[in-house]
Enzyme design. Structure first.
Site, mmCIF file in Angstrom:
data_model
loop_
_atom_site.group_PDB
_atom_site.id
_atom_site.type_symbol
_atom_site.label_atom_id
_atom_site.label_comp_id
_atom_site.label_asym_id
_atom_site.label_seq_id
_atom_site.Cartn_x
_atom_site.Cartn_y
_atom_site.Cartn_z
ATOM 1 N N ASP A 76 -100.791 31.319 -37.976
ATOM 2 C CA ASP A 76 -101.235 32.661 -37.664
ATOM 3 C C ASP A 76 -102.507 32.920 -38.457
ATOM 4 O OD1 ASP A 76 -99.462 35.123 -36.207
ATOM 5 O OD2 ASP A 76 -101.252 35.733 -37.310
ATOM 6 N N ASP A 93 -107.397 30.347 -37.823
ATOM 7 C CA ASP A 93 -108.066 31.130 -36.782
ATOM 8 C C ASP A 93 -108.203 30.230 -35.561
ATOM 9 O OD1 ASP A 93 -109.870 32.489 -35.112
ATOM 10 O OD2 ASP A 93 -110.905 33.392 -36.814
ATOM 11 N N LEU A 113 -98.389 31.180 -28.737
ATOM 12 C CA LEU A 113 -98.167 32.614 -28.591
ATOM 13 C C LEU A 113 -99.330 33.440 -29.123
ATOM 14 C CD1 LEU A 113 -94.451 32.766 -29.856
ATOM 15 C CD2 LEU A 113 -95.222 32.731 -27.473
ATOM 16 N N GLY A 114 -100.303 32.798 -29.780
ATOM 17 C CA GLY A 114 -101.383 33.519 -30.441
ATOM 18 C C GLY A 114 -102.388 34.108 -29.465
ATOM 19 N N GLY A 115 -103.065 35.176 -29.910
ATOM 20 C CA GLY A 115 -104.099 35.811 -29.110
ATOM 21 C C GLY A 115 -103.989 37.316 -29.156
ATOM 22 N N ASN A 154 -97.064 39.026 -17.502
ATOM 23 C CA ASN A 154 -96.812 39.649 -16.207
ATOM 24 C C ASN A 154 -98.012 40.452 -15.727
ATOM 25 O OD1 ASN A 154 -96.316 42.815 -16.714
ATOM 26 N ND2 ASN A 154 -95.494 41.696 -18.447
ATOM 27 N N TYR A 178 -107.214 42.314 -19.855
ATOM 28 C CA TYR A 178 -106.213 41.459 -20.502
ATOM 29 C C TYR A 178 -105.569 40.527 -19.484
ATOM 30 C CZ TYR A 178 -101.761 40.181 -22.678
ATOM 31 O OH TYR A 178 -100.676 39.487 -23.154
ATOM 32 N N SER A 207 -91.881 42.709 -20.629
ATOM 33 C CA SER A 207 -92.022 43.701 -21.707
ATOM 34 C C SER A 207 -91.047 43.342 -22.823
ATOM 35 C CB SER A 207 -91.728 45.099 -21.178
ATOM 36 O OG SER A 207 -92.617 45.429 -20.127
#
Length: 309
Positions: A76, A93, A113-115, A154, A178, A207
């Site tokens: 992270d 990074d 999962l990063g971003g 989604n 996004y 969600s």
């Protein structure tokens, strides 16, 4: 000349694959795909890298996977603390290609999962989401990491109407910038699967909440338990799955999206947002069948505030 690369648990004569002279990942000639799959079933997940490990989903997945992997490498941009003997934490990074490649060295699989997780100026989304994903996939190619799981969204299909049960093979209809960035993430995954032989699975995440809190969540909720289940299934799916896209959503009665078939992803969600409906305002108000699935995210003002006036 082929560059031989394999997971840290294997001897030099038992590696998962090679990077060939044309840049593709292939099973080692003396093994073949069947032997690789037998090895994966025997030793489990091996070394797994999780990017964005400090985030909401990353925190849950971290706790769930640490007992199932030999080594869990957590990345992270904010500092993390080691919580188990088999954890390795690194501050990275994702925009730094060399740092990403070094952090992924020796991995058997990557859960990316990063971003940036929501609407933002396009240049920021391209930098964090698209370029960051490219660095992860390129590190996987160069390091012969056979499986990469990408966190999609989604929101790549948010303009389909509520009445439409949407499948991952339909054209994208992003509800904002996004969503555009996540469509590009999926396109990069497809490219690296087709051109370079990396096995890529994209999860269009719903969600993610501990419990649904609004009426839209009755269709879109992804529970922590189901999020872990989808991530685990994507990490362990057969390498013969070269590329797949699936909606990661709980078994909600009102959901908009198709669940993956067993041949695509061997996980059946168990939670249903309907069990929380009595606590959600307007849960009994029928949804407009022609309204976009994205709800308020589809409104112009949601994006306009991130565009130069």
């Amino acid at each position: 000349m082929d560059l031989v690369v394999g997971p840290h648990l294997l001897s030099a004569s038992h590696v998962l694959g090679v990077v060939t002279a044309d840049g593709r990942i292939r099973a080692c000639p003396h093994q073949g795909v069947d032997e690789v799959e037998r090895w994966r079933r025997a030793v489990g997940l091996g070394t797994v890298v999780v990017t964005g490990a400090a985030g909401n989903i990353g925190s849950f997945v971290r706790r769930a996977l640490r007992g199932e992997v030999s080594r869990l490498v957590l990345l992270d941009r904010v500092p993390l603390q080691v919580e188990a003997a088999n954890e390795v934490v690194r501050t990275v990074d994702l925009r730094d290609a060399a740092a990403v490649e070094a952090a992924l060295a020796g991995a058997d699989a990557v859960l990316h999962l990063g971003g940036l997780p929501d609407e933002a100026p396009l240049e920021d989304l391209l930098d964090a989401n698209v370029l960051g994903t490219h660095h992860v996939l390129e590190a996987a190619r160069r390091g012969a990491i056979p499986r990469v799981v990408l966190a999609g969204s989604n929101r790549v299909s948010g303009f389909y109407p509520v009445s439409h049960r949407t499948g991952p093979q339909e054209p994208v209809r992003p509800d904002g910038l996004y969503g555009v960035s996540k469509a590009a993430v999926e396109a990069l995954g497809r490219l690296y699967a087709d051109k370079f032989g990396v096995s890529v699975i994209c999860l269009r995440i719903g969600s993610f909440e501990e419990a649904p809190t609004e009426s839209r969540h009755l269709a879109t909720w992804l529970s922590p338990r189901d999020a872990v289940g989808f991530c685990r299934a994507a990490l362990t799916a057969p390498l013969s799955t070269r590329f797949a896209t699936a909606y990661a959503v709980s078994a909600n009665t009102r959901r908009f999206w198709e669940l993956p078939g067993e041949s695509e992803l061997d996980y059946t969600p168990v939670d249903n947002a309907e069990t929380h409906a009595s606590h959600i305002p307007d849960a009994d108000v029928p949804a407009d069948p022609g309204a976009p699935q994205a709800g308020p995210y589809a409104l112009p003002e949601f994006t306009l505030k991130h565009i130069r006036p």
